[in-house]
Each structure stands twice: as C-alpha cells, then as structure tokens.
Design an enzyme around this catalytic site. Sequence first.
Site, PDB file in Angstrom:
ATOM      1  N   HIS A 267      45.501  49.092  43.533  1.00  0.00           N
ATOM      2  CA  HIS A 267      46.434  47.952  43.518  1.00  0.00           C
ATOM      3  C   HIS A 267      47.032  47.688  44.904  1.00  0.00           C
ATOM      4  O   HIS A 267      48.198  47.304  45.040  1.00  0.00           O
ATOM      5  CB  HIS A 267      47.572  48.184  42.521  1.00  0.00           C
ATOM      6  CG  HIS A 267      47.126  48.364  41.097  1.00  0.00           C
ATOM      7  ND1 HIS A 267      46.960  47.306  40.235  1.00  0.00           N
ATOM      8  CD2 HIS A 267      46.792  49.468  40.396  1.00  0.00           C
ATOM      9  CE1 HIS A 267      46.562  47.762  39.055  1.00  0.00           C
ATOM     10  NE2 HIS A 267      46.443  49.076  39.132  1.00  0.00           N
TER      11      HIS A 267
ATOM     12  N   ASN B 249      48.173  45.729  33.185  1.00  0.00           N
ATOM     13  CA  ASN B 249      47.107  44.927  33.774  1.00  0.00           C
ATOM     14  C   ASN B 249      46.967  43.614  33.024  1.00  0.00           C
ATOM     15  O   ASN B 249      47.696  43.345  32.063  1.00  0.00           O
ATOM     16  CB  ASN B 249      45.770  45.688  33.722  1.00  0.00           C
ATOM     17  CG  ASN B 249      45.709  46.867  34.679  1.00  0.00           C
ATOM     18  OD1 ASN B 249      46.235  46.801  35.788  1.00  0.00           O
ATOM     19  ND2 ASN B 249      45.083  47.945  34.251  1.00  0.00           N
TER      20      ASN B 249
END
Length: 475
Positions: A52, A125
């Site tokens: 990320h 997510n």
Amino acid sequence: MKNITTTAGEALGSHQDSLTAGVRGPLLMQDYALIEKLAHQNRERIPERTMHAKGSGAHGTLTITHDISRYTKADIFSEVGKETPLFLRFSTVAGERGAADAERDVRGFAIKLYTQEGNWDLVGNNTPIFFVADPYKFPDFAHTQKRDPRTNMRSSTAMWDFWSLTPESLHQITILFSDRGLPISYRHMHGFGSHTYSFINKNNKRTWVKFHFKTQQGIKNMTNEEGNKIIANDRESSQKDLYESIENKDFPKWDFKIQIMSEEQANNHKDNPFDLTKVWSQKEYPLIDVGILELNKNPNNYFNEVEQVSFSPSNVIPGIALSPDKMLQARGFAYPDAQRYRVGTHYEALPINRPICEVNTYHKDGSMSFEDINKKAGIIYEPNSFDGAKEDSQYLEPSYALEGNAARYDRSLENDHFYQARDLFNLMDDSQKNQLFSNIAAAMDGVPSEIIKKQLALFEQISSNYAAGVKMALE
C-alpha cells in the site's frame, strides 16, 4: 523580519555559504548548520510502506442514519445523526510510491475514525476477501508482488507460481482480473472491512460482523487498454480525481452497511466464518443500513497526513473487537509494529494519528517522544501507589469458546476453495467473462507453460468454461 534558525532555535548569520577553510578550501566539520540541513534532508522520506505504498487520502465524517445499538455499545453508534470525524486513505497494494494509479491491482480502503472512546481503524480493501487466509503465507505472497532481487523487475512467473500452488487465492484472482479489478477512480469503487470482527452490546453479548461501504457514485471500471492510455499521460489519475472532486465540493459518499452473524450461526456455518478468502452470503446474512461516509476536506500537507497516517486493525473501541480470523489477529500485531519501524516509536502522537480523547499509557522514551506523552514523569510503572491511570473491568470483552489441540492444521483438507469463485464466475455475463479471460492471459505473458498448466487445472475445478476461456485467450 523573522530570523532563520536551527531546529534548536539558534539564529543563523548566513544561510547561503558553507563554512570552509579559505575561499577554495574544504568544508569544516564544525559547520553544524550544514550538517543539520543535510542530515534532515536524508530523513525527509520515511521508509515507504511495504504494501500500500502509493496512496491518496482525505478527511470526512461518518454520520449514523440507522440504530444498531442492539448489536454494539460503541458510542460511535449511540444515536442516529451522530457524526464522527475520520481520515480515509486509498491505495494500490502492490506498487511502490511511483506506481501509476491506473494499474490493475487491489485497492486499499483504510479508515481512521476519531471517536470519543479512542481511534477505531477499519483497515480494508475494495474487495471483501483476500488471496490468503493464513498470515504464515502473507510475507511470501508479498514477495511475489514485489521486484525480483536479480532482475529488479516485477515477476509474473513468481506471481502465478505462488497462485497456482495456493488454491485459496482463486476467489480473489477472479475479482482482480474481472472488470472490477481496475476501478476508474477511488470514488467509483466499494470498500470492505473484509475481516470478520466482533460487536459487543450493552448486555455483553457478542455477535460477529462484517463491514461494507457501497459507493454512491456508482461502480465504474476500465479495461487494460483504457488504463494504459491514462498511465501514458497521468500517473496520478486517482489522486487528481479525488483531490479535484473535493475541491469542487463534489464530495464523494459511501453507504455504510453491516452483516451480522450470531455465535450460534457461526458454529453451524458451512464454512469457517473467519476465513478471509470467503464471503458471507447476503441472502443468508442481509446487509443492514448503518450510515453515510462522506469525504469533504483535502489534506493540507500530503506528507504529514497521507504518508504519516498509521493504521492498525488492533485499534478498536469498546463495543468492537477482533475475532478468531487468523489474518486479522496477525495484522493486529504486524501493522503497529510496521508503523513503529516506518514512522517512529510514538507515531500515534502525531496530529494525524492522535486520538481526540485523553491518552494515558506507561510507554516510555523511544524516538519521537513528545514532552506531553508522559505527563507525570515520576510515574512510569503500574501498579503504583499514586494517581496513575488504572484498569477498569467494565471494558473487559466477553469470552468466546475455543476448542481443539494446538497444531498446524492443513485447512485445504476440509476447505472448498472453488465454489465461491464459481458462484462469482456464473454471475458474470459473456462480456465480463471475456474480459476476465483476456486480463488473465495478458498477465500470464512470459510465464512458464508448466505453471500455466497448474493454474488452468485450478480454473477447471471452478468451471470447465473458465479454464477453456483462459486457454483460448492464451492462444
């Protein structure tokens, strides 16, 4: 006029020229202002997140529109109309800081809610599941998404080799290479807590819960070709879209919903309800409306807010707790440990991470120790005979039953990795299936034939049409 100073506040007589031995001479080590300036520059970038790394973020609010207090005593849900400030960070999962926003990848959807009872971090997510269900496998999965140490390039072979040997990844693969694997922007995708969490109500009764955020902007996706055209001209397409929409007061919104499962239902559920590679059927466990999430303010400083914001699934509040989900339990350790390494020991004292409620801990010293962290310098231990912070049993969580012997269990022996991917595949129309086949084939370019054969064999167990479609796209 303001004087330029060192970080210690000493005014500088010159900020243009280094201290040297003569006009042409070498630098002198005693030029501490130069050393400080160079040393600070070396530290202007904190280590990027292992996963990320590329992200965008914004401030906003969560407004409660429906009463769910029968499930949880969390104050954030205590009344309809209650607003809670938050910060949401979107991200791509696999790429580095310089990756393009329009690449095919899972998107992170991480929310920090600043409640009166502490920070609640919901770290998810844009997919309701993940590639693996056991944290033992996660570092290996992460390595397949990063650069090969010899070539320094991303390796399709490593990726598909791992997946072809890990059948539990099939459900997530099917989502990733479907049309939803490449959202046109962060605003046009759903968000999910993904894991199973606990809700605990005022009677200390536990239920299991999953969190969903449904975009009000509608789902919009791109093909690989459309994404490549965007990347050729703009590597920050999602950042630009989010920033400009908020600046133009076109505030993005998501409907916040939950699924609830009782402990009895969980005990009799056909699958492990804590398996991160599985979803709960919305027919059996329908979505329940909770509230609206709105993003309405851009960061003032990207580094201070988007880069230094630090999430952890272990940050929960009374009325919300973890579950036996193995991945969730491991992330509860791994995330704060990563933040201590990446940002610093006292990362949660930074403004973007700092709770709005009073904080009382017995943590001591370490990097980034602010003067107000230890308010009473003499009381650095517990228990103590002074006026130090103490525990309160009202915040204990109710127990839940555990059974079984301590062992390393092979979950594949009693786990069907195929039926949910099959259900998803059967929901797709012909156009969506053809996109899926084409996207998988493109991602397999250069992968050894023996690995492709193993992966096709797994697709065959989902559906013969699935395997045949990919095989034809590869020809």
